[in-house]
Design a protein around this motif. Structure first.
Motif, PDB file in Angstrom:
ATOM      1  N   ASP A 235      17.378  -8.611  -3.990  1.00 26.33           N
ATOM      2  CA  ASP A 235      17.849  -9.635  -3.177  1.00 26.33           C
ATOM      3  C   ASP A 235      18.698 -10.435  -3.721  1.00 26.33           C
ATOM      4  OD1 ASP A 235      16.460 -11.386  -0.641  1.00 26.33           O
ATOM      5  OD2 ASP A 235      17.541 -12.606  -2.188  1.00 26.33           O
ATOM      6  N   LEU A 236      19.700 -10.762  -2.783  1.00 24.26           N
ATOM      7  CA  LEU A 236      20.949 -11.616  -3.357  1.00 24.26           C
ATOM      8  C   LEU A 236      20.812 -12.916  -3.843  1.00 24.26           C
ATOM      9  CD1 LEU A 236      23.403 -10.274  -0.845  1.00 24.26           C
ATOM     10  CD2 LEU A 236      23.374  -9.356  -3.417  1.00 24.26           C
ATOM     11  N   VAL A 237      19.743 -13.600  -3.139  1.00 28.76           N
ATOM     12  CA  VAL A 237      19.274 -14.886  -3.490  1.00 28.76           C
ATOM     13  C   VAL A 237      18.332 -15.107  -4.449  1.00 28.76           C
ATOM     14  CG1 VAL A 237      18.487 -17.214  -2.398  1.00 28.76           C
ATOM     15  CG2 VAL A 237      19.860 -15.834  -0.790  1.00 28.76           C
ATOM     16  N   ASN A 238      17.372 -14.303  -4.648  1.00 24.31           N
ATOM     17  CA  ASN A 238      16.411 -14.098  -5.674  1.00 24.31           C
ATOM     18  C   ASN A 238      16.301 -12.638  -5.919  1.00 24.31           C
ATOM     19  OD1 ASN A 238      14.097 -14.200  -6.950  1.00 24.31           O
ATOM     20  ND2 ASN A 238      12.663 -14.721  -5.497  1.00 24.31           N
TER      21      ASN A 238
ATOM     22  N   GLY B 116      17.561 -13.933   5.665  1.00 28.85           N
ATOM     23  CA  GLY B 116      18.352 -13.001   5.840  1.00 28.85           C
ATOM     24  C   GLY B 116      19.701 -13.039   4.664  1.00 28.85           C
ATOM     25  N   LYS B 117      19.614 -14.254   4.041  1.00 30.71           N
ATOM     26  CA  LYS B 117      20.902 -14.522   3.337  1.00 30.71           C
ATOM     27  C   LYS B 117      20.984 -13.437   2.014  1.00 30.71           C
ATOM     28  CE  LYS B 117      21.650 -19.274   4.364  1.00 30.71           C
ATOM     29  NZ  LYS B 117      20.917 -20.449   3.932  1.00 30.71           N
ATOM     30  N   GLY B 118      19.665 -12.938   1.732  1.00 21.74           N
ATOM     31  CA  GLY B 118      19.823 -12.240   0.287  1.00 21.74           C
ATOM     32  C   GLY B 118      19.785 -10.811   0.855  1.00 21.74           C
ATOM     33  N   VAL B 119      19.771 -10.604   1.912  1.00 24.74           N
ATOM     34  CA  VAL B 119      19.896  -8.985   2.463  1.00 24.74           C
ATOM     35  C   VAL B 119      20.973  -8.591   3.115  1.00 24.74           C
ATOM     36  CG1 VAL B 119      18.495  -7.429   3.828  1.00 24.74           C
ATOM     37  CG2 VAL B 119      17.324  -9.498   2.707  1.00 24.74           C
TER      38      VAL B 119
ATOM     39  N   HIS C 102      30.483 -10.193   3.386  1.00 28.74           N
ATOM     40  CA  HIS C 102      31.396 -10.876   2.449  1.00 28.74           C
ATOM     41  C   HIS C 102      30.948 -12.017   2.045  1.00 28.74           C
ATOM     42  CE1 HIS C 102      34.981 -11.888   0.593  1.00 28.74           C
ATOM     43  NE2 HIS C 102      35.479 -10.741   0.496  1.00 28.74           N
ATOM     44  N   LYS C 103      30.389 -12.869   2.848  1.00 30.37           N
ATOM     45  CA  LYS C 103      30.075 -14.411   2.454  1.00 30.37           C
ATOM     46  C   LYS C 103      28.697 -14.184   1.911  1.00 30.37           C
ATOM     47  CE  LYS C 103      31.885 -17.536   6.295  1.00 30.37           C
ATOM     48  NZ  LYS C 103      31.855 -16.801   7.512  1.00 30.37           N
ATOM     49  N   LYS C 104      27.837 -13.387   2.439  1.00 28.06           N
ATOM     50  CA  LYS C 104      26.526 -13.287   1.655  1.00 28.06           C
ATOM     51  C   LYS C 104      26.796 -12.804  -0.084  1.00 28.06           C
ATOM     52  CE  LYS C 104      23.860 -11.904   5.530  1.00 28.06           C
ATOM     53  NZ  LYS C 104      22.925 -10.847   6.172  1.00 28.06           N
ATOM     54  N   ILE C 105      27.669 -11.899  -0.277  1.00 34.32           N
ATOM     55  CA  ILE C 105      28.023 -11.724  -1.577  1.00 34.32           C
ATOM     56  C   ILE C 105      28.418 -12.767  -2.397  1.00 34.32           C
ATOM     57  CG2 ILE C 105      29.327 -10.432  -3.388  1.00 34.32           C
ATOM     58  CD1 ILE C 105      27.307  -8.389  -2.031  1.00 34.32           C
ATOM     59  N   MET C 106      29.416 -13.478  -1.751  1.00 33.37           N
ATOM     60  CA  MET C 106      30.182 -14.768  -2.328  1.00 33.37           C
ATOM     61  C   MET C 106      28.994 -15.813  -2.623  1.00 33.37           C
ATOM     62  SD  MET C 106      33.234 -13.917  -2.805  1.00 33.37           S
ATOM     63  CE  MET C 106      33.719 -15.118  -3.659  1.00 33.37           C
ATOM     64  N   SER C 107      27.937 -15.838  -1.951  1.00 31.00           N
ATOM     65  CA  SER C 107      27.013 -16.995  -2.407  1.00 31.00           C
ATOM     66  C   SER C 107      25.707 -16.215  -2.983  1.00 31.00           C
ATOM     67  CB  SER C 107      26.696 -17.584  -1.236  1.00 31.00           C
ATOM     68  OG  SER C 107      26.310 -16.777  -0.076  1.00 31.00           O
ATOM     69  N   ALA C 108      25.968 -15.045  -3.529  1.00 32.69           N
ATOM     70  CA  ALA C 108      24.737 -14.643  -4.054  1.00 32.69           C
ATOM     71  C   ALA C 108      24.384 -15.424  -5.375  1.00 32.69           C
ATOM     72  CB  ALA C 108      25.117 -13.155  -4.689  1.00 32.69           C
ATOM     73  N   THR C 109      23.110 -15.453  -5.912  1.00 39.07           N
ATOM     74  CA  THR C 109      22.634 -16.177  -7.013  1.00 39.07           C
ATOM     75  C   THR C 109      23.256 -15.726  -8.354  1.00 39.07           C
ATOM     76  OG1 THR C 109      20.881 -16.631  -5.802  1.00 39.07           O
ATOM     77  CG2 THR C 109      20.777 -17.068  -8.210  1.00 39.07           C
TER      78      THR C 109
ATOM     79  N   PHE D 290      34.931 -12.212  -9.894  1.00 38.37           N
ATOM     80  CA  PHE D 290      34.133 -10.739  -9.846  1.00 38.37           C
ATOM     81  C   PHE D 290      33.468 -10.712  -8.416  1.00 38.37           C
ATOM     82  CE2 PHE D 290      29.840  -9.127 -10.830  1.00 38.37           C
ATOM     83  CZ  PHE D 290      30.193  -7.697 -11.047  1.00 38.37           C
ATOM     84  N   LYS D 291      33.091 -11.703  -8.064  1.00 36.23           N
ATOM     85  CA  LYS D 291      32.113 -11.457  -6.643  1.00 36.23           C
ATOM     86  C   LYS D 291      33.054 -10.875  -5.608  1.00 36.23           C
ATOM     87  CE  LYS D 291      28.525 -15.005  -6.900  1.00 36.23           C
ATOM     88  NZ  LYS D 291      28.118 -16.411  -6.416  1.00 36.23           N
ATOM     89  N   ARG D 292      34.354 -11.617  -5.551  1.00 39.11           N
ATOM     90  CA  ARG D 292      35.267 -11.109  -4.527  1.00 39.11           C
ATOM     91  C   ARG D 292      35.446  -9.836  -4.602  1.00 39.11           C
ATOM     92  NH1 ARG D 292      38.262 -15.044  -5.030  1.00 39.11           N
ATOM     93  NH2 ARG D 292      37.292 -16.474  -3.427  1.00 39.11           N
ATOM     94  N   ILE D 293      35.347  -9.188  -5.909  1.00 43.38           N
ATOM     95  CA  ILE D 293      35.756  -7.752  -5.869  1.00 43.38           C
ATOM     96  C   ILE D 293      34.599  -7.012  -5.332  1.00 43.38           C
ATOM     97  CG2 ILE D 293      35.715  -5.648  -7.612  1.00 43.38           C
ATOM     98  CD1 ILE D 293      37.295  -7.913  -9.279  1.00 43.38           C
ATOM     99  N   VAL D 294      33.268  -7.464  -5.777  1.00 42.77           N
ATOM    100  CA  VAL D 294      32.172  -6.835  -5.039  1.00 42.77           C
ATOM    101  C   VAL D 294      32.211  -7.062  -3.372  1.00 42.77           C
ATOM    102  CG1 VAL D 294      29.936  -6.750  -5.207  1.00 42.77           C
ATOM    103  CG2 VAL D 294      30.965  -7.069  -7.267  1.00 42.77           C
TER     104      VAL D 294
END
Ligand code: TRP
Length: 367
Positions: free
Chosen positions: A221-224, A236-239, A250-257, A310-314
């Motif tokens: 999960d991106l958040v956890n 749904g933010k982490g998925v 794109h936004k979800k990855i940029m705000s990944a924990t 790094f996140k922007r690349i991903v």
């Protein structure tokens, strides 16, 4: 001489996320392509299993179709004659063999199945907390009418799915190993009683050995990032779902924990978020046809200090992956899928009926 059989049920619904895609769907498609020279590959849609717990039936037909479409977009070659793609419900022998096996299965044996216990417990808990069901009698009524006998003997139908085709290899996740053990038990029990009726699938340890390298990475999960990506995540933010708009993903990855260490490193223990992003990046690159390993991605980015960069690349590459996948999905040839299902179902009815007739003869229904 027929080839040994690899068989698996390909469950999918409309909410597939990249964790399912890279962790289950792609590995199955790759395995099917790689092994099809030496094995018969049976991929079937367990549509009779899809309402052992309550569902919205107006959506079932479409989700079966979407299931086949997603596997096709993931690269399943429909023109490969060694790969069989079929719907469980279109091969009546599944239901018929399941009934016969039911009569040789113990009530206690089924009651011990952990998936049944977990799923029925969850259902009971959810009903228990509803106001109108605080009354105990009502709660029991709900349990009796809604925890179905279908959920209870789900593993028997699963055993029939496997035994009808004499499958030796069945790739199953941890949640299904008990069902595979049951399949072996019932096959051996029937063989002892009636002579050699069934091919007994290989034991779990041998299955793992056989499929060892076919296991995909487990995306988190991106958040956890310590728990695995799962559609039951509330926000749904982490998925990242396969149907997400690329910009939303794109936004979800940029705000990944991430973490406060400030250096990209592959360290699952102390930097689970960054490690997860390194894995995701590798997987979307592989999907784009690039021949890169996780190790190569790690060495490319280790030491990078600006997480935002790094996140922007991903994020860019994930967005590109989604756009590509969605285009592939839109371009899938519906008629080719329909033709494949129908021809596999014709062939598999013959195979399944041969086994069923053998069993019917053994139990005295035929001579
Ligand atoms: N129970 C499997 C799952 O939940 C799906 C399934 C049904 C299956 N029948 C099967 C898998 C037979 C392997 C073999 O994922």
């Amino acid at each position: 001489m027929s080839k040994p059989v690899i068989l698996t049920g390909v469950r999918a619904n409309n909410d597939i996320h990249i964790g399912n895609y890279f962790g289950a769907i792609l590995p199955i498609v790759d395995m099917a392509k790689r092994r099809s020279a030496d094995f018969d590959i049976n991929l079937f849609i367990p549509d009779l299993h899809s309402f052992t717990t309550p569902i919205d039936h107006s959506k079932l037909y479409d989700s079966i179709r979407s299931n086949a479409r997603i596997y096709t977009a993931a690269g399943l070659p429909l023109d490969n004659q060694a790969i069989h793609l079929y719907r469980q419900s279109r091969i009546p022998a599944h239901s018929e063999l399941a009934w016969i096996l039911d009569c040789f299965t113990g009530f206690g044996e089924m009651s011990r199945m952990t998936q049944f216990k977990d799923k029925s417990r969850k259902f009971i808990d959810s009903k228990m907390s509803e106001d109108e069901l605080t009354n105990e009698q009502k709660a029991w009524d709900t349990i009796h009418t809604n925890v179905s006998v279908g959920l209870f003997n789900y593993p028997v139908l699963m055993a029939a799915d496997i035994l009808l085709y004499s499958a030796s290899y069945v790739p199953v996740g941890d949640d299904q190993t008990q069902h595979l053990e049951f399949t072996r038990d019932i096959a051996e029990r029937m063989n002892r009683k009636f002579g050699d009726l069934f091919v007994v699938p290989k034991p779990v340890a041998q299955q793992h050995q056989f499929f060892g390298n076919d296991q995909g990475l487990r995306i988190k999960d991106l958040v956890n990032p310590t728990k695995k990506m799962s559609k039951s995540d509330d926000s749904g933010k982490g998925v990242i779902f396969l149907g997400d708009e690329p910009q939303a993903a794109h936004k979800k990855i940029m705000s990944a924990t991430t973490d406060s260490l400030g250096k990209v490193q592959y360290d699952r223990e102390n930097q689970p978020g960054i490690s997860n992003l390194l894995e995701i990046l590798t997987l979307v690159r592989q999907d784009a046809g690039k021949d890169v390993s996780l190790e190569q991605t790690i060495s490319q980015y280790t030491g990078m200090e600006r997480y935002g960069d790094f996140k922007r690349i991903v994020a860019d590459e994930v967005a590109e992956f989604l756009a590509n996948f969605q285009a592939r999905l839109a371009a899938v040839d519906e008629q080719a899928i329909e033709d494949k299902l129908e021809s596999s179902e014709r062939d598999m009815n013959l195979v399944a009926n041969e086994t069923l007739h053998r069993v019917q003869t053994a139990v005295g229904l035929r001579r």
